[in-house]
Design a protein around this motif. Structure first.
Motif, PDB file in Angstrom:
ATOM      1  N   GLY A  31       0.807  -1.211   0.000  1.00  0.00           N
ATOM      2  CA  GLY A  31       0.000   0.000   0.000  1.00  0.00           C
ATOM      3  C   GLY A  31       0.842   1.264   0.000  1.00  0.00           C
ATOM      4  N   LYS A  32       1.906   1.251   0.793  1.00  0.00           N
ATOM      5  CA  LYS A  32       2.789   2.424   0.829  1.00  0.00           C
ATOM      6  C   LYS A  32       3.450   2.656  -0.520  1.00  0.00           C
ATOM      7  CE  LYS A  32       3.577   2.358   5.728  1.00  0.00           C
ATOM      8  NZ  LYS A  32       4.392   2.819   6.804  1.00  0.00           N
ATOM      9  N   LEU A  88      -5.207   6.222  -3.894  1.00  0.00           N
ATOM     10  CA  LEU A  88      -6.315   5.747  -3.062  1.00  0.00           C
ATOM     11  C   LEU A  88      -6.202   4.247  -2.816  1.00  0.00           C
ATOM     12  CD1 LEU A  88      -8.985   6.210  -1.584  1.00  0.00           C
ATOM     13  CD2 LEU A  88     -10.140   5.925  -3.775  1.00  0.00           C
ATOM     14  N   LYS A  89      -5.848   3.509  -3.869  1.00  0.00           N
ATOM     15  CA  LYS A  89      -5.664   2.067  -3.716  1.00  0.00           C
ATOM     16  C   LYS A  89      -4.611   1.782  -2.645  1.00  0.00           C
ATOM     17  CE  LYS A  89      -4.285  -2.094  -6.178  1.00  0.00           C
ATOM     18  NZ  LYS A  89      -3.790  -2.668  -7.430  1.00  0.00           N
ATOM     19  N   GLY A  90      -3.537   2.563  -2.659  1.00  0.00           N
ATOM     20  CA  GLY A  90      -2.490   2.391  -1.659  1.00  0.00           C
ATOM     21  C   GLY A  90      -2.989   2.659  -0.254  1.00  0.00           C
ATOM     22  N   ASP A  91      -3.787   3.703  -0.107  1.00  0.00           N
ATOM     23  CA  ASP A  91      -4.365   4.011   1.205  1.00  0.00           C
ATOM     24  C   ASP A  91      -5.244   2.856   1.694  1.00  0.00           C
ATOM     25  OD1 ASP A  91      -3.181   6.498   1.484  1.00  0.00           O
ATOM     26  OD2 ASP A  91      -4.883   7.590   0.637  1.00  0.00           O
ATOM     27  N   LEU A  92      -6.059   2.328   0.789  1.00  0.00           N
ATOM     28  CA  LEU A  92      -6.955   1.229   1.158  1.00  0.00           C
ATOM     29  C   LEU A  92      -6.168  -0.032   1.500  1.00  0.00           C
ATOM     30  CD1 LEU A  92      -9.772   1.743  -1.486  1.00  0.00           C
ATOM     31  CD2 LEU A  92      -9.845   2.312   0.941  1.00  0.00           C
ATOM     32  N   GLN A 128      -3.177  -0.147   2.744  1.00  0.00           N
ATOM     33  CA  GLN A 128      -2.563   0.060   4.057  1.00  0.00           C
ATOM     34  C   GLN A 128      -3.577  -0.200   5.167  1.00  0.00           C
ATOM     35  OE1 GLN A 128       0.118   3.522   4.564  1.00  0.00           O
ATOM     36  NE2 GLN A 128      -0.270   3.858   2.376  1.00  0.00           N
ATOM     37  N   GLY A 129      -4.788   0.286   4.976  1.00  0.00           N
ATOM     38  CA  GLY A 129      -5.835   0.061   5.977  1.00  0.00           C
ATOM     39  C   GLY A 129      -6.148  -1.413   6.136  1.00  0.00           C
ATOM     40  N   ALA A 130      -6.269  -2.116   5.005  1.00  0.00           N
ATOM     41  CA  ALA A 130      -6.546  -3.551   5.049  1.00  0.00           C
ATOM     42  C   ALA A 130      -5.399  -4.297   5.721  1.00  0.00           C
ATOM     43  CB  ALA A 130      -6.775  -4.082   3.639  1.00  0.00           C
ATOM     44  N   GLY A 131      -4.182  -3.871   5.448  1.00  0.00           N
ATOM     45  CA  GLY A 131      -3.020  -4.498   6.078  1.00  0.00           C
ATOM     46  C   GLY A 131      -3.001  -4.290   7.578  1.00  0.00           C
ATOM     47  N   GLU A 132      -3.359  -3.085   8.005  1.00  0.00           N
ATOM     48  CA  GLU A 132      -3.413  -2.800   9.447  1.00  0.00           C
ATOM     49  C   GLU A 132      -4.453  -3.686  10.128  1.00  0.00           C
ATOM     50  OE1 GLU A 132      -4.027   1.377  10.184  1.00  0.00           O
ATOM     51  OE2 GLU A 132      -2.378   1.919   8.841  1.00  0.00           O
ATOM     52  N   ILE A 133      -5.596  -3.854   9.479  1.00  0.00           N
ATOM     53  CA  ILE A 133      -6.660  -4.686  10.055  1.00  0.00           C
ATOM     54  C   ILE A 133      -6.212  -6.141  10.151  1.00  0.00           C
ATOM     55  CG2 ILE A 133      -8.970  -5.617   9.625  1.00  0.00           C
ATOM     56  CD1 ILE A 133      -9.638  -2.790   8.471  1.00  0.00           C
ATOM     57  N   ARG A 134      -5.609  -6.646   9.071  1.00  0.00           N
ATOM     58  CA  ARG A 134      -5.166  -8.043   9.084  1.00  0.00           C
ATOM     59  C   ARG A 134      -4.080  -8.270  10.124  1.00  0.00           C
ATOM     60  NH1 ARG A 134      -4.590 -12.102   4.074  1.00  0.00           N
ATOM     61  NH2 ARG A 134      -4.359 -13.961   5.354  1.00  0.00           N
ATOM     62  N   LYS A 135      -3.159  -7.316  10.253  1.00  0.00           N
ATOM     63  CA  LYS A 135      -2.107  -7.451  11.270  1.00  0.00           C
ATOM     64  C   LYS A 135      -2.704  -7.423  12.674  1.00  0.00           C
ATOM     65  CE  LYS A 135       2.219  -5.626  13.057  1.00  0.00           C
ATOM     66  NZ  LYS A 135       1.791  -5.722  14.428  1.00  0.00           N
ATOM     67  N   ALA A 136      -3.677  -6.546  12.897  1.00  0.00           N
ATOM     68  CA  ALA A 136      -4.331  -6.476  14.207  1.00  0.00           C
ATOM     69  C   ALA A 136      -5.043  -7.792  14.522  1.00  0.00           C
ATOM     70  CB  ALA A 136      -5.315  -5.315  14.247  1.00  0.00           C
ATOM     71  N   TYR A 137      -5.659  -8.386  13.497  1.00  0.00           N
ATOM     72  CA  TYR A 137      -6.310  -9.685  13.678  1.00  0.00           C
ATOM     73  C   TYR A 137      -5.271 -10.735  14.077  1.00  0.00           C
ATOM     74  CZ  TYR A 137      -8.630 -14.061  12.416  1.00  0.00           C
ATOM     75  OH  TYR A 137      -9.142 -15.330  12.434  1.00  0.00           O
ATOM     76  N   GLY A 138      -4.142 -10.735  13.380  1.00  0.00           N
ATOM     77  CA  GLY A 138      -3.062 -11.663  13.711  1.00  0.00           C
ATOM     78  C   GLY A 138      -2.509 -11.428  15.100  1.00  0.00           C
ATOM     79  N   ASP A 139      -2.396 -10.155  15.486  1.00  0.00           N
ATOM     80  CA  ASP A 139      -1.943  -9.827  16.842  1.00  0.00           C
ATOM     81  C   ASP A 139      -2.907 -10.403  17.882  1.00  0.00           C
ATOM     82  OD1 ASP A 139       0.194  -8.423  15.748  1.00  0.00           O
ATOM     83  OD2 ASP A 139      -0.726  -6.448  16.064  1.00  0.00           O
TER      84      ASP A 139
END
Length: 63
Positions: free
Chosen positions: A15-16, A32-36, A38-49
């Motif tokens: 995304g970055k 915009l695709k990059g922003d989205l 990044q958001g999806a990546g943050e959510i998936r990482k939080a789920y993994g955490d």
């Protein structure tokens, strides 16, 4: 570290890159695709955490 954490971080990196390319080329859609991504990546990482935390808690509370 589990696969969701790894894939989440990878998605954030992609995304970055997309956001930077979009800004450099003036391509708002790519930015915009990059922003989205990044958001999806943050959510998936939080789920993994969360999964990792649950696993650690289960180990600590095991008899």
């Amino acid at each position: 570290m589990n696969k969701d954490q790894v894939k989440g971080v990878a998605e954030q990196v992609k995304g970055k890159v997309n956001e930077a390319v979009g800004k450099a080329t003036g391509n708002k859609a790519k930015e915009l695709k990059g922003d989205l991504q990044q958001g999806a990546g943050e959510i998936r990482k939080a789920y993994g955490d969360g999964k990792e935390q649950a696993k650690d808690n289960a180990k600590r509370n095991a008899p």
